[in-house]
Design an enzyme around this catalytic site. Structure first.
Site, PDB file in Angstrom:
ATOM      1  CG  ASP A  12      16.511 -69.711 -54.556  1.00  0.00           C
ATOM      2  OD1 ASP A  12      17.497 -70.061 -53.915  1.00  0.00           O
ATOM      3  OD2 ASP A  12      16.359 -69.282 -55.107  1.00  0.00           O
ATOM      4  CG  ASP A 127      19.752 -68.910 -50.304  1.00  0.00           C
ATOM      5  OD1 ASP A 127      20.382 -68.499 -51.180  1.00  0.00           O
ATOM      6  OD2 ASP A 127      18.424 -68.585 -49.779  1.00  0.00           O
ATOM      7  CD  GLU A 128      21.861 -67.313 -55.133  1.00  0.00           C
ATOM      8  OE1 GLU A 128      21.416 -67.649 -56.001  1.00  0.00           O
ATOM      9  OE2 GLU A 128      21.714 -66.177 -54.869  1.00  0.00           O
TER      10      GLU A 128
END
Length: 384
Positions: A12, A127-128
């Site tokens: 993350d 974003d992960e």
């Protein structure tokens, strides 16, 4: 159990959008910064080379916070919060506009850096990601550190990594030592590190379910793990209650999905002020066209076309409505999307002010599977 040999990492990026902006504006490091403004909040370059920044207290509108730095979060400002409310909590915080093109660029860079080390990746958003590290079972910590170093070398950004026997525990563990954290969790750690957490920390327990659990005296994961199955079944039904019982014990057998077909691709925008179909026809037409063009670009970039074109409206009173139409042939053309979405607009009341407009393409097909693509002329937007 087979899952005892699994090592799944959840990676993350830390305060991703805000961190990308801090690369652009390094002088803002250590300050409360909020991302979510429009173009009017872009910093102004002064003659002496310094920048003048827009402050939260000067904002007027209905936008929402996209993300914030950890300094702003310490003041109570979090993503999805209305900017006006956030301004009350942090009036001196700096507000910056979103730049999704830059965020997508850095997203690609970070994922490519991870794939160079561990290619078994499940993409969960900008974003992960999840990564299957089971092949590195005995030296998983070393591999995780190599991933962190590779991401930083490629992007100058930090990420937090949680490694655990399954995806659910990995996601929780990645949040335990943010920012720039690395947490390795085994089944022996569940009672010590997971059970004391609030039940809502489990991905899949939303605000309503958490509120319902709290009303039953179930506040923590430990409370949930020790709850009587009959009690959970009476309030949540058989399927969801059984899932609650499993995840509270740290059980999650979902595999890392390295590929999945999207069901639809969409674009939407919330207006800075309510717009009326007649009085603001020109502005709405401009926004509508831009959404269709951006959606067509998304389809092209991802290699899809689609047959189902839909719209989403939200009125000033927050009531929402959707409509869709199915075309005889799939398309990725902006003009065709605009024409079909315009037909959908004709089927909804446009006598009230609007706060949100969205366009969606579904029933997707890979573009390379088609021999030809339909062509149509651009249509007028039916705001009149």
């Amino acid at each position: 159990m087979q899952s005892d040999r699994r090592r799944i990492a959840h990676i993350d990026m830390d305060a991703f959008y805000a961190s990308v902006e801090l690369l652009r504006y390094p002088e803002l490091r250590g300050q409360p910064v909020v991302i979510g403004g429009g173009s009017a909040t872009r910093p102004v370059e002064l003659p002496d080379g310094t920048r003048q920044y827009f402050r939260m207290r000067d904002y007027a509108g209905r936008g929402v916070v996209t993300t914030s730095t950890y300094e702003a979060r310490a003041l109570g400002v979090f993503s999805a919060m209305g900017i006006m409310k956030a301004a009350q909590l942090a009036p001196d915080a700096i507000l910056l506009p979103t730049d999704f093109e830059a965020y997508r660029k850095y997203s690609r860079m970070f994922k490519e850096a991870v794939a160079g080390i561990a290619p078994q990746i499940e993409d969960r958003g900008i974003d992960e990601i999840y990564v299957d590290l089971s092949a590195w079972h005995d030296d998983v910590e070393d591999v995780a550190r190599r991933i962190k170093e590779a991401v930083h070398a490629a992007t100058s950004l930090t990420c937090s990594i949680g490694v655990a026997p399954n995806k659910m525990l990995a996601k929780i563990s990645s949040e335990l030592d943010k920012p720039n954290g690395l947490t390795i969790l085994t089944r022996d750690d569940i009672e010590r590190r997971i059970w004391p957490l609030a039940a809502r920390k489990i991905n899949g327990i939303g605000p309503k379910a958490a509120e319902k659990l709290a009303a039953l005296g179930i506040e923590t994961v430990a409370d949930l793990a020790q709850a009587q199955p009959e009690l959970l079944r009476a309030h949540f039904g058989r399927s969801y209650s059984e899932w609650l019982g499993r995840v509270a014990q740290g059980i999650d057998e979902r595999p890392v999905q390295t590929y999945s077909e999207p069901k639809s691709i969409s674009r939407e925008t919330t207006f800075e002020r309510d717009l009326h179909a007649r009085a603001d026809r020109a502005r709405l037409s401009e926004i509508f066209t831009a959404l269709c063009v951006r959606l067509a670009d998304d389809l092209k970039r991802k290699g899809y076309v689609g047959r189902t074109i839909g719209i989403k409206l939200k009125y000033a009173d927050f009531r929402g409505v959707t409509r869709d139409v199915t075309l005889p042939e799939p398309t990725g053309d902006a003009a065709v999307i605009r024409q079909a979405a315009g037909e959908c607009l004709k089927r909804v009341p446009l006598d009230k002010k609007l706060r949100l407009l969205g366009v969606r393409v579904g029933t997707l097909t890979h573009k390379d599977e088609l021999a030809t693509a339909p062509v149509a002329a651009q249509a007028e937007l039916p705001f009149s």
